[in-house]
Design an enzyme around this catalytic site. Structure first.
Site, PDB file in Angstrom:
ATOM      1  N   ASN A  35       0.874  -1.179   0.000  1.00  0.00           N
ATOM      2  CA  ASN A  35       0.000   0.000   0.000  1.00  0.00           C
ATOM      3  C   ASN A  35       0.909   1.227   0.000  1.00  0.00           C
ATOM      4  O   ASN A  35       1.532   1.524   1.019  1.00  0.00           O
ATOM      5  CB  ASN A  35      -0.892  -0.036   1.244  1.00  0.00           C
ATOM      6  N   LYS A  75       0.010   4.241  -0.178  1.00  0.00           N
ATOM      7  CA  LYS A  75      -0.636   5.402   0.452  1.00  0.00           C
ATOM      8  C   LYS A  75      -0.438   6.643  -0.431  1.00  0.00           C
ATOM      9  O   LYS A  75      -0.445   6.513  -1.645  1.00  0.00           O
ATOM     10  CB  LYS A  75      -0.116   5.590   1.882  1.00  0.00           C
ATOM     11  N   HIS A  92      -9.385   1.132   5.011  1.00  0.00           N
ATOM     12  CA  HIS A  92      -8.103   1.306   5.714  1.00  0.00           C
ATOM     13  C   HIS A  92      -8.312   2.244   6.902  1.00  0.00           C
ATOM     14  O   HIS A  92      -9.111   3.180   6.830  1.00  0.00           O
ATOM     15  CB  HIS A  92      -7.057   1.879   4.751  1.00  0.00           C
ATOM     16  N   GLU A 127      -6.678   4.613   7.959  1.00  0.00           N
ATOM     17  CA  GLU A 127      -6.448   6.032   7.655  1.00  0.00           C
ATOM     18  C   GLU A 127      -7.677   6.645   6.991  1.00  0.00           C
ATOM     19  O   GLU A 127      -7.974   7.831   7.186  1.00  0.00           O
ATOM     20  CB  GLU A 127      -5.188   6.173   6.789  1.00  0.00           C
ATOM     21  N   GLU A 180      -4.976  -4.868  10.608  1.00  0.00           N
ATOM     22  CA  GLU A 180      -3.954  -3.845  10.803  1.00  0.00           C
ATOM     23  C   GLU A 180      -4.239  -3.082  12.096  1.00  0.00           C
ATOM     24  O   GLU A 180      -5.040  -2.138  12.090  1.00  0.00           O
ATOM     25  CB  GLU A 180      -3.961  -2.855   9.634  1.00  0.00           C
ATOM     26  N   GLY A 205       2.969   2.241  10.770  1.00  0.00           N
ATOM     27  CA  GLY A 205       3.955   3.304  10.623  1.00  0.00           C
ATOM     28  C   GLY A 205       4.674   3.676  11.903  1.00  0.00           C
ATOM     29  O   GLY A 205       5.330   4.708  11.969  1.00  0.00           O
ATOM     30  N   SER A 236       3.842  -2.135  10.271  1.00  0.00           N
ATOM     31  CA  SER A 236       5.287  -2.194  10.525  1.00  0.00           C
ATOM     32  C   SER A 236       5.919  -3.530  10.144  1.00  0.00           C
ATOM     33  O   SER A 236       6.853  -3.991  10.810  1.00  0.00           O
ATOM     34  CB  SER A 236       5.588  -1.839  11.982  1.00  0.00           C
TER      35      SER A 236
HETATM   36  P1  13P Z   1       3.317   0.360   7.544  1.00  0.00           P
HETATM   37  O1  13P Z   1       3.789  -0.947   6.925  1.00  0.00           O
HETATM   38  O2  13P Z   1       4.027   1.558   7.003  1.00  0.00           O
HETATM   39  O3  13P Z   1       3.281   0.283   9.030  1.00  0.00           O
HETATM   40  O4  13P Z   1       1.784   0.549   7.051  1.00  0.00           O
HETATM   41  C1  13P Z   1       0.907  -0.509   7.173  1.00  0.00           C
HETATM   42  C2  13P Z   1      -0.324  -0.163   6.443  1.00  0.00           C
HETATM   43  O5  13P Z   1      -1.099   0.680   6.864  1.00  0.00           O
HETATM   44  C3  13P Z   1      -0.591  -0.856   5.171  1.00  0.00           C
HETATM   45  O6  13P Z   1      -1.889  -0.628   4.728  1.00  0.00           O
END
Ligand code: 13P
Length: 250
Positions: free
Chosen positions: A9, A11, A93, A95, A163, A169, A209
């Protein structure tokens, strides 16, 4: 047996120059031992799909609108993603749930829209740190799963991504026991709702992560069928390290 899936992803990261990373990935993994997916920002879906045409790497969107078309400035429909070359779309997601106030029923409507266009839906679930510390993780995941996933799905059309919000992150990763507990719970809920055959065919990814250095141990956990990777999917070298670990676990 469920075929493992490594999904990236990107983002809100990447411009045309970043397509070189996708091409490097496709070149390094012409016949991977697992499914591969990259989900770039909407502006790159078409170009990436063209660049990866004929490769083993599929392309997906990061969101779609629940409606097929209309007066929704700035939004992208499932049909538009498919037309641009996407085969998958990430939905719900954390976010988007946080930044755009997406509810479980919004995610469910978007998932229905995606499925009706023939896209494979990668539906995300995850608890916040407050919810985990309050002992509510399984309750939250159960509610999100029930509310976000529509009826009529199959192992071919639905992927679940667990997640934990606090692991995204941050470099913080749940213990292997915590990951296993949630993945086993999601599997049991899927089997209870959709029957053993469908429920056991849906892949459940872990996200938050994931790095080359911790991937192997995470992929050893029961009911972890792959990963949804953010930061470490932006560079082909890092993502390949994770894919290597997944292939070894397959
Ligand atoms: P990270 O791997 O950067 O922690 O992000 C995970 C994520 O949100 C994937 O959709």
């Amino acid at each position: 047996m469920r075929r493992k899936l490594a999904a990236g992803n990107w983002k809100m990261n990447g411009t045309g120059a970043s397509l070189a990373e996708a091409e490097a990935l496709a070149k390094a993994k012409p016949e991977p031992g697992c499914d591969l997916l990259l989900c770039p920002p909407a502006t790159l879906v078409h170009r990436m799909a063209q660049a990866l045409d004929g490769s083993a790497v599929a392309v997906g969107g990061q969101d779609c609108h629940a409606k097929a078309s209309g007066a929704h400035t700035g939004d992208t429909s499932a049909e538009m993603l498919r037309d641009a070359g996407a085969s998958h779309v990430i939905l719900g997601h954390s976010e988007r749930r946080a930044d755009h106030g997406e509810s479980d029923s919004d995610v469910r409507a978007k998932t229905e829209a995606a499925l009706s266009e023939g896209l494979i839906a990668v539906v995300c679930l995850g608890e916040t740190l407050d919810e985990r510390e309050a002992g509510k993780t399984l309750e939250v995941i159960g509610t999100q799963l029930e509310g976000s996933v529509p009826d009529g799905v199959s192992g071919a059309t639905l992927v679940i991504a667990y997640e934990p919000v606090w692991a995204i992150g941050t470099g913080k990763v749940p213990t292997l026991e915590q990951i296993g507990e949630v993945h086993d719970f999601i599997r049991a809920r899927l089997e209870a709702r959709f029957g053993a055959e469908t429920g056991s065919a849906v892949r459940i990814l872990y996200g938050g992560s994931v790095k080359p250095g911790n991937a192997a141990e995470i992929f050893g956990v029961s009911n972890v069928d792959g990963a949804l990777v953010g930061g470490a999917s932006l560079k082909a070298g890092d993502f390949i390290g994770i894919i290597d670990a997944l292939e070894a676990a397959a």
